[in-house]
Design an enzyme around this catalytic site. Structure first.
Site, PDB file in Angstrom:
ATOM      1  CE  LYS A 213       7.834  -0.315  -3.350  1.00  0.00           C
ATOM      2  NZ  LYS A 213       7.417   0.695  -3.739  1.00  0.00           N
ATOM      3  CE  LYS A 267       8.917   1.763   0.201  1.00  0.00           C
ATOM      4  NZ  LYS A 267       8.160   2.899  -1.044  1.00  0.00           N
TER       5      LYS A 267
HETATM    6  C1  PBG Z   1       4.507   2.010  -3.829  1.00  0.00           C
HETATM    7  C2  PBG Z   1       4.842   2.331  -2.715  1.00  0.00           C
HETATM    8  C3  PBG Z   1       5.065   1.471  -1.377  1.00  0.00           C
HETATM    9  C4  PBG Z   1       5.748   2.182  -0.113  1.00  0.00           C
HETATM   10  C5  PBG Z   1       4.883   3.365  -0.975  1.00  0.00           C
HETATM   11  N1  PBG Z   1       4.766   3.703  -2.263  1.00  0.00           N
HETATM   12  C6  PBG Z   1       5.015  -0.439  -1.150  1.00  0.00           C
HETATM   13  C7  PBG Z   1       3.712  -0.518  -1.471  1.00  0.00           C
HETATM   14  O1  PBG Z   1       2.628   0.248  -1.432  1.00  0.00           O
HETATM   15  O2  PBG Z   1       3.011  -1.237  -2.365  1.00  0.00           O
HETATM   16  C8  PBG Z   1       5.463   1.531   1.211  1.00  0.00           C
HETATM   17  C9  PBG Z   1       5.818   2.971   1.839  1.00  0.00           C
HETATM   18  C10 PBG Z   1       5.869   2.248   3.510  1.00  0.00           C
HETATM   19  O3  PBG Z   1       5.325   1.011   3.182  1.00  0.00           O
HETATM   20  O4  PBG Z   1       5.930   3.245   4.298  1.00  0.00           O
HETATM   21  N2  PBG Z   1       4.638   2.178  -4.887  1.00  0.00           N
END
Ligand code: PBG
Length: 346
Positions: A213, A267
């Site tokens: 991520k 991601k």
């Molecule tokens: C954080 C989280 C994020 C996403 C899902 N869980 C990133 C964030 O807020 O830093 C992103 C999902 C998306 O952008 O569709 N645990």
């Protein structure tokens, strides 16, 4: 009158001489021949649908930065889950928008067995037992500062956070989650979650690691959706991967597999297809990508302005994940795509 005379080349080869008679356009000449040589296919089975939850009953709220995406109260989320199952989508991933009054510095409400995530899992499992449920163990929907872990003196502390995430995972499994997908990037979380699940008798609950991520700008609309946008101070660079790095991403993936991850995720998605490709090549394990909120918003916004054909861009972007080696894609487009795929099946 003076004429400019061009010198003709001495010999001019024909195209067949140049290509040796190989013409790649031959198989592109018609729809039927293009279909015959199509190497990758997007199927309904490839889709995982992330949905947003809110408290209340019979409530649906649009997310401004994600046209077509809503937050649903649990009763309506069940309806959406039924819709997903009808469309043949194998699994959904839930993300809660927790009332501000229930967020604190430690994200303690994640340890409430009756929190929004767990109530939704119970209700959905009961109504649609054959639909896979994926839940997140990260603390960000529950913290007052929007970070994925416990914040102490400005530092997101690793080990204490891992302990809490592992406990949360057990509660989520008990509520009906089939796959725990921790999105927090703390070190050691996969192994700790595996141990906790096994100790609690949840050997069959799988772990999808958000192994790679990245500290990305593409998460903006998601933060609006779960209400962390105004809360987050600073950034997540001390725990997410630097977008400049790919060897490091491979080390993360290797580590998470060693700790017991069943599936790996990359991601964001489209800007990181090289990572998908490398991971699939290196490990050959079930590999997924998350087409995140910003990627969704870009396509929707350009389409709304008439700058691109939104449907074609949606299909092309998802097919690109398959070509790169994904076994599936988390995408907010899931129901729209599923509908379209069914339509073209006749
Ligand atoms: C954080 C989280 C994020 C996403 C899902 N869980 C990133 C964030 O807020 O830093 C992103 C999902 C998306 O952008 O569709 N645990």
């Amino acid at each position: 009158m003076n004429r400019i005379t061009r010198q003709q080349p001495q010999t001019s080869r024909t195209v067949d001489e140049i290509t040796g008679g190989r013409r790649l356009r031959r198989m592109r000449k018609a729809g039927w021949s293009r279909r015959l040589v199509q190497e990758n296919h997007l199927r309904v089975e490839d889709l995982i649908w992330p949905i947003f939850l809110i408290e209340g009953e019979n409530r649906q709220e649009g997310v401004a930065a994600m046209p077509g995406v809503s937050r649903y109260s649990v009763d309506l989320a069940v309806k959406q889950a039924e819709r997903a199952a009808r469309l043949g989508i194998p699994a959904i991933a839930t993300f809660p928008n927790i009332p501000l009054s229930r967020r604190d510095a430690r994200g303690s409400a994640i340890l409430d067995a009756d929190n929004l995530i767990n109530r939704a899992s119970r209700a959905i499992k009961e109504a649609v037992p054959d639909l896979g449920i994926i839940t997140d163990g990260a603390l960000d929907p529950f913290t007052s500062h929007g970070h994925d872990g416990i914040l102490k003196d400005g530092i997101v502390v690793n080990d204490e956070t891992v302990e809490q995430i592992a406990q949360a995972a057990v509660l989520q499994a008990a509520a009906g989650a089939d796959i725990i997908a921790p999105s927090d990037m703390m070190d050691g979380r996969i192994g700790a979650i595996r141990d906790a699940l096994d100790a609690a008798g949840f050997q069959d609950v799988a772990i999808m690691s958000y192994a790679t991520k990245f500290a990305s700008a593409f998460y903006g609309p998601y933060r609006e959706a779960i209400g962390t946008d105004g809360l987050l101070k600073g950034d997540k660079k001390t725990y997410y991967i630097d977008p400049a790095n790919s060897d490091e991403a491979l080390r993360e993936a290797e580590q998470d597999l060693a700790e017991g991850a069943d599936m790996l995720m990359v991601k964001p998605g489209l800007p990181y297809l090289d990572i998908v490709y490398r991971i699939k090549e290196a490990f050959g394990v079930p590999t997924y990508a998350y087409q995140v909120s910003g990627e969704y918003a870009m396509i929707k916004a350009a389409a709304a302005n008439g700058w691109i054909d939104g449907e074609l861009a949606m299909m092309e972007s998802l097919l690109a994940f398959k070509r790169a080696g994904c076994d599936g894609i988390l995408t907010y487009f899931a129901p729209e795509v599923a509908q379209r795929l069914h339509g073209s099946r006749t």
